[in-house]
Design a protein around this motif. Structure first.
Motif, short mmCIF file in Angstrom:
data_model
loop_
_atom_site.label_atom_id
_atom_site.label_comp_id
_atom_site.label_asym_id
_atom_site.label_seq_id
_atom_site.Cartn_x
_atom_site.Cartn_y
_atom_site.Cartn_z
N GLU A 168 1.04 -1.42 -0.37
CA GLU A 168 0.07 -0.24 -0.21
C GLU A 168 0.95 1.66 -0.12
O GLU A 168 0.69 2.21 -0.40
CB GLU A 168 -1.18 0.26 1.14
N LEU A 169 1.75 0.83 0.40
CA LEU A 169 3.32 2.34 0.37
C LEU A 169 3.91 2.06 0.54
O LEU A 169 4.88 2.14 1.32
CB LEU A 169 2.98 2.83 2.16
N PRO A 170 4.37 2.17 -0.73
CA PRO A 170 6.06 1.36 -1.69
C PRO A 170 6.86 2.82 -1.14
O PRO A 170 6.49 3.64 -2.16
CB PRO A 170 6.20 0.62 -2.63
N GLY A 171 7.94 2.56 -0.66
CA GLY A 171 9.08 3.61 -0.34
C GLY A 171 8.77 4.60 0.39
O GLY A 171 9.46 5.45 0.87
N ALA A 172 7.85 4.34 1.18
CA ALA A 172 7.09 5.43 2.64
C ALA A 172 8.45 5.47 3.48
O ALA A 172 8.52 4.35 3.72
CB ALA A 172 5.62 5.99 2.20
N ILE A 173 8.74 6.08 4.18
CA ILE A 173 9.85 6.09 5.28
C ILE A 173 9.11 6.36 6.55
O ILE A 173 8.74 7.90 7.32
CB ILE A 173 11.24 6.25 5.21
N LEU A 174 9.03 6.06 7.55
CA LEU A 174 8.69 5.62 9.02
C LEU A 174 9.88 5.91 9.48
O LEU A 174 10.83 5.39 9.94
CB LEU A 174 7.76 4.81 9.35
N ARG B 6 4.94 -3.82 7.02
CA ARG B 6 3.39 -4.59 6.50
C ARG B 6 2.51 -4.09 5.68
O ARG B 6 1.62 -4.55 4.59
CB ARG B 6 2.10 -4.41 7.48
N LEU B 7 2.73 -2.03 5.55
CA LEU B 7 2.17 -1.80 4.47
C LEU B 7 3.02 -2.01 3.39
O LEU B 7 2.65 -0.71 2.44
CB LEU B 7 2.07 -0.86 5.42
N GLY B 8 4.30 -1.99 3.18
CA GLY B 8 5.36 -2.13 2.18
C GLY B 8 5.81 -1.06 2.35
O GLY B 8 6.85 -0.55 0.96
N GLY B 9 6.20 -0.25 2.99
CA GLY B 9 7.03 0.37 3.82
C GLY B 9 8.07 0.35 4.35
O GLY B 9 8.51 -0.90 4.06
N LYS B 10 8.93 1.59 4.54
CA LYS B 10 10.13 0.92 5.26
C LYS B 10 10.60 1.96 6.34
O LYS B 10 9.84 3.03 6.91
CB LYS B 10 11.70 1.38 4.17
N ALA B 11 11.24 1.38 7.58
CA ALA B 11 11.61 2.02 8.94
C ALA B 11 13.05 2.54 9.53
O ALA B 11 13.88 1.50 9.34
CB ALA B 11 11.21 1.28 9.65
N ILE B 12 12.82 3.82 9.84
CA ILE B 12 14.68 3.80 10.08
C ILE B 12 13.99 4.65 11.91
O ILE B 12 13.89 5.20 11.95
CB ILE B 12 15.46 4.99 8.94
N GLY B 13 15.58 4.44 12.10
CA GLY B 13 15.30 5.55 13.21
C GLY B 13 16.49 4.57 14.36
O GLY B 13 17.16 3.31 14.05
#
Ligand code: NCD
Length: 455
Positions: free
Chosen positions: A47-53, A74-81
């Protein structure tokens, strides 16, 4: 254009929006849930390809951080931090406001956890992307509340007229503060079971009564305080018991007696069908033997962190925003109370020592802002940590006179906003050339206060 939404308090969302987030979370569970364990999300989508949290965690976290990261993946995004603030520039003395302005260039959404009350709202005031409060001091933890409410709803179908008991450190547990507001708003009755000395903050109780439609009553037998819907006699069975640990990091001294929820506690008839809830981690307050009790709900509650946080991220970032969140920052009471900005001479400052405005690094980035709450008497509510100043002085620039907020009845009608000045004390008002005036009923203020002003 969609206006920028942040979730810094549970009251940033109105009840309709919360219901819609639950519908979205349910749809993820239905589509991606584990066949064997229905509350567990087992598959991903795109649902959110390429989005970054980006996660900014200035305090330890397991569930909040990992479930947000899992939700984004799970939504297809990525997480950093980073999980450890000691590895970030905070340890070099960088302010939250600077970090937020930098990291928002590296990501599309920020989740902030911080030991100071009001930190999330400060972060939001500097961020060009949505900020989610992952727990700020002992103020609030709104996304935990969404998990908690969702769990209750799954278990009990409706939230209206439920009886929910809250046990433990009611003073410092941020999860409880967000939770009781939401329970009240959705029509539940709340019974308080605080550890001695850890009662619900007076401010929170005041809001339950004055803003969220509850009436405080004392149980004649147990002496316990209930916040109930005004006209409804309460049932005796307790639908849920919400337990929290002693918030040791927020208390300088060790706890005394602390209530323990165990099989013995739950033996009473009123707990026969109760759902035992806990935001976790537990320390000693929730007995291990309950894990096999069918009333235990806490692991399911923690699992809902993923579908709920998927719904939150999706509502803030994807086209789902149109479905779940309104276009304009609405929230429950947002906009109803105008903002007052302090002046150098007012002496007005947040009365909560743990508010972010008092932090030596972050404080200078905060503006002295308060919401003007038009109750009788009126209150000034810190824009960041939402602690109320209950007693202050209101000056009328036209007459150069000042009265206490207690005496200035009729809400804020005494003078128009730009003609109104606020002071922490009559002495402060006198320094700016105001003298004690008549109140709106035309009575002179009490002599004691006149003398205080003269001296
Ligand atoms: C809570 C918190 O951080 O406030 N944890 C969580 O997010 N589930 C509860 C706690 O630490 O006691």
């Amino acid at each position: 254009m969609q206006s920028l939404r942040h979730i810094t308090s549970i009251n940033d969302l109105d009840t309709e929006e919360i219901e819609r987030l639950f519908v979205v979370a349910e749809s993820y569970l239905k589509k991606l849930g584990d066949k064997e364990v229905p509350y567990r999300i087992a598959r991903s989508l795109d649902e959110l390809p390429g989005a970054i949290l980006a996660g900014l965690f200035y305090e330890p976290s397991t569930r909040t951080r990992l479930s947000f990261e899992s939700a984004m993946l799970r939504l297809g995004g990525k997480a950093i931090g980073s999980a450890d603030p000691r590895t970030s520039s905070a340890s070099k003395g960088e302010s939250l406001a600077d970090t937020v302005r930098v990291v928002s260039s590296y990501s599309d959404i920020l989740i902030v956890r911080h030991p100071r009350d009001g930190a999330a709202r400060l972060a939001a005031s500097y961020a060009p992307v949505p900020v989610i409060n992952g727990g700020d001091g002992s103020h609030e933890h709104p996304t935990q509340t969404l998990c908690d409410l969702f769990t209750l709803k799954q278990k009990k179908r409706s939230l209206k007229n439920l009886n929910v008991a809250i046990s433990g450190d009611l003073k410092a547990s941020r999860t409880i503060h967000s939770f009781v507001y939401a329970l009240a708003r959705f029509g539940a009755n709340i019974v308080l079971k605080p550890a001695p000395g850890m009662e619900l903050p007076a401010d929170v109780g005041w809001r339950l009564e004055n803003e969220f439609g509850r009436k405080r009553v004392q149980d004649g037998q147990t002496g316990e305080a209930w916040y109930v819907s005004a006209y409804r006699p309460r049932r005796q069975s307790i639908d849920a018991v919400y337990v929290t640990r002693f918030q040791s990091e927020r208390w300088p001294n060790a706890a005394g007696a602390y209530p323990k929820v165990n099989a013995e506690f739950l033996r009473k008839k009123e707990f026969r069908t109760t759902a035992v809830m806990h935001p976790l981690p537990r320390v000693n307050e929730l007995d291990l033997s309950l894990d096999s009790d069918k009333r235990a709900t806490y692991f399911e509650q923690a699992a809902y962190g993923v579908p709920i946080r998927m719904a939150i991220i999706s509502a803030l970032l994807s086209s789902r925003a149109k479905e779940a969140l309104k276009r304009h920052p609405g929230g429950f009471a947002e906009g109803a109370a105008p903002i007052y900005r302090t002046t150098a001479t007012s002496g007005i400052a947040c009365v909560n020592g743990n508010c972010i405005v008092h932090d030596t690094v972050d404080g200078p980035y905060a503006a002295g802002q308060f919401r003007m709450i038009a109750s009788e008497p009126s209150r000034l509510r810190c824009f960041y940590c939402e602690t109320d100043i209950e007693r202050f002085w209101i000056g009328d620039a036209r007459t150069r006179t000042v009265v206490s907020n207690d005496e200035a009845r009729s809400g804020w009608s005494a003078a128009r906003n730009h003609e109104r000045h606020f002071y922490a004390s009559p002495e402060k008002a006198a320094q700016s050339g105001f003298s004690l005036g008549m109140n709106e009923q035309g009575t002179a203020p009490q002599t004691k206060r006149r003398n205080a002003l003269r001296s």
